[in-house]
Scaffold this motif. Structure first.
Motif, PDB file in Angstrom:
ATOM      1  N   PHE A  40       7.577  44.287 -38.646  1.00 11.93           N
ATOM      2  CA  PHE A  40       8.582  44.210 -37.582  1.00 11.93           C
ATOM      3  C   PHE A  40       9.528  43.043 -37.830  1.00 11.93           C
ATOM      4  O   PHE A  40      10.755  43.178 -37.722  1.00 11.93           O
ATOM      5  N   ARG A  41       8.993  41.892 -38.175  1.00 15.44           N
ATOM      6  CA  ARG A  41       9.847  40.727 -38.421  1.00 15.44           C
ATOM      7  C   ARG A  41      10.726  40.936 -39.656  1.00 15.44           C
ATOM      8  O   ARG A  41      11.889  40.524 -39.662  1.00 15.44           O
ATOM      9  N   THR A  42      10.182  41.569 -40.671  1.00 19.40           N
ATOM     10  CA  THR A  42      10.975  41.838 -41.866  1.00 19.40           C
ATOM     11  C   THR A  42      12.136  42.773 -41.536  1.00 19.40           C
ATOM     12  O   THR A  42      13.276  42.567 -41.991  1.00 19.40           O
ATOM     13  N   LYS A  43      11.867  43.783 -40.741  1.00 27.54           N
ATOM     14  CA  LYS A  43      12.905  44.743 -40.365  1.00 27.54           C
ATOM     15  C   LYS A  43      14.067  44.051 -39.671  1.00 27.54           C
ATOM     16  O   LYS A  43      15.236  44.384 -39.898  1.00 27.54           O
ATOM     17  N   TRP A  44      13.747  43.068 -38.825  1.00 31.66           N
ATOM     18  CA  TRP A  44      14.781  42.388 -38.043  1.00 31.66           C
ATOM     19  C   TRP A  44      15.214  41.057 -38.661  1.00 31.66           C
ATOM     20  O   TRP A  44      15.949  40.293 -38.027  1.00 31.66           O
ATOM     21  N   ASP A  97      12.335  35.066 -39.111  1.00 31.02           N
ATOM     22  CA  ASP A  97      11.337  34.206 -39.727  1.00 31.02           C
ATOM     23  C   ASP A  97      10.846  33.148 -38.746  1.00 31.02           C
ATOM     24  O   ASP A  97      10.395  32.073 -39.134  1.00 31.02           O
ATOM     25  N   TYR A  98      10.933  33.453 -37.455  1.00 36.18           N
ATOM     26  CA  TYR A  98      10.492  32.544 -36.399  1.00 36.18           C
ATOM     27  C   TYR A  98       9.645  33.328 -35.411  1.00 36.18           C
ATOM     28  O   TYR A  98       9.661  34.567 -35.392  1.00 36.18           O
ATOM     29  N   PRO A  99       8.862  32.618 -34.561  1.00 34.57           N
ATOM     30  CA  PRO A  99       7.932  33.308 -33.662  1.00 34.57           C
ATOM     31  C   PRO A  99       8.641  34.216 -32.653  1.00 34.57           C
ATOM     32  O   PRO A  99       9.766  33.961 -32.231  1.00 34.57           O
ATOM     33  N   LEU A 100       7.938  35.266 -32.259  1.00 34.42           N
ATOM     34  CA  LEU A 100       8.397  36.156 -31.190  1.00 34.42           C
ATOM     35  C   LEU A 100       8.008  35.505 -29.865  1.00 34.42           C
ATOM     36  O   LEU A 100       6.897  35.676 -29.370  1.00 34.42           O
ATOM     37  N   HIS A 101       8.929  34.737 -29.315  1.00 38.35           N
ATOM     38  CA  HIS A 101       8.654  33.953 -28.114  1.00 38.35           C
ATOM     39  C   HIS A 101       9.218  34.675 -26.896  1.00 38.35           C
ATOM     40  O   HIS A 101      10.431  34.896 -26.789  1.00 38.35           O
TER      41      HIS A 101
END
Length: 269
Positions: free
Chosen positions: A54-58, A61-65
């Motif tokens: 999911f993070r790569t797609k978007w 490189d930081y937390p999902l806060h």
């Protein structure tokens, strides 16, 4: 050795019952809560892989806060653009609903807590946090036991004093059982100290926000807390309807004993 279920939990709101409410809040909430997710230990690897994808797609490189995402703040300032928010939040919802986790929490409406317990507990304000922790861990332990599993508890580090308190609360459960009047709690089938020693492995362990499971716990906690004020709140209603909350897995009659605990909330009119 029996397989484990892991509880990852975060907090929301002030631990001080007399904390002045923030009247700038638009969500109408004034609560303290502890909660997050339960996950079978064998599913953790899959969650981490889905999180990375999911993070790569978007290109994140930081937390999902949760706080930053909801308000388009900090690293998520780019969500101020409606077209960005629409696409990202829709994808985030799909990502969360597909995870093999179960949301669970204890949420205390602080004004109701003060009205009910201030004369009883006086300035022992730490009891609100201890109560929330004890109920959260007990219900998680009951769920683990119902699945013939052991429970291991992980919390998000908040500071030396706060972390020390959480560890102390965990030790107290194994030494003394639930911190309530035994006669009053009998109807709830409270676990004993012996039960906690048998079900809960080790002591609570601290994790940082960099831990993917802690970020998911954070993203689950706000909707659960908000659901105590507004059950129609879309993220909460969606998690509930898609079987991603503990309340989805127990009968309506069992929710007061095994589900998400909403304490000291006004009774519905």
């Amino acid at each position: 050795m029996a397989s484990e279920i892991h509880l990852y939990f975060d907090d929301t709101g002030s631990r001080n019952p007399d904390h002045a409410p923030d009247h700038r809040r638009m969500d109408g909430m004034d609560c303290f809560g502890l909660g997050g997710i339960l996950i079978y230990e064998e599913d953790i690897g899959g969650l981490i892989e889905a999180y990375k994808a999911f993070r790569t797609k978007w290109l994140i490189d930081y937390p999902l806060h949760s706080h930053e995402i909801r308000g388009g703040r900090g690293n998520f300032g780019w969500l101020k653009k409606p077209e960005n928010a629409l696409a990202f939040l829709s994808d985030l919802e799909e990502f969360l609903l597909a995870l093999p986790v179960i949301g669970i929490a204890t949420v205390v409406h602080r004004p109701g807590y003060v009205d009910r317990y201030k004369d009883v507990y006086g300035n022992r304000t730490w009891l609100m946090c201890k109560t929330a922790f004890s109920v959260l861990v007990e219900r998680s332990a009951k769920f683990a036991r119902s699945r013939d599993r052991k429970l291991r508890v992980f919390y998000e580090r908040a500071g030396k004093a706060e972390d020390r308190d959480i560890i102390a609360y965990g030790r107290a459960l194994k030494r003394e059982g639930m911190p309530f009047n035994a006669d009053n709690s009998a109807a709830y089938g409270a676990l004993t100290a012996e039960d906690f020693r048998a079900i809960v492995h080790g002591e609570p362990r601290g994790k940082t926000k960099d831990t993917p499971m802690m970020q998911i716990a954070d993203l689950f906690l706000y909707p659960m807390a908000k659901g105590g004020y507004d059950p129609s709140y879309r993220p909460y209603a969606k998690l509930l309807s898609q079987g991603r909350l503990i309340d989805s897995l127990v009968s309506e009659d069992e929710r007061p004993l095994l589900g998400i605990k909403y304490s000291c909330f006004p009774k519905p009119e």
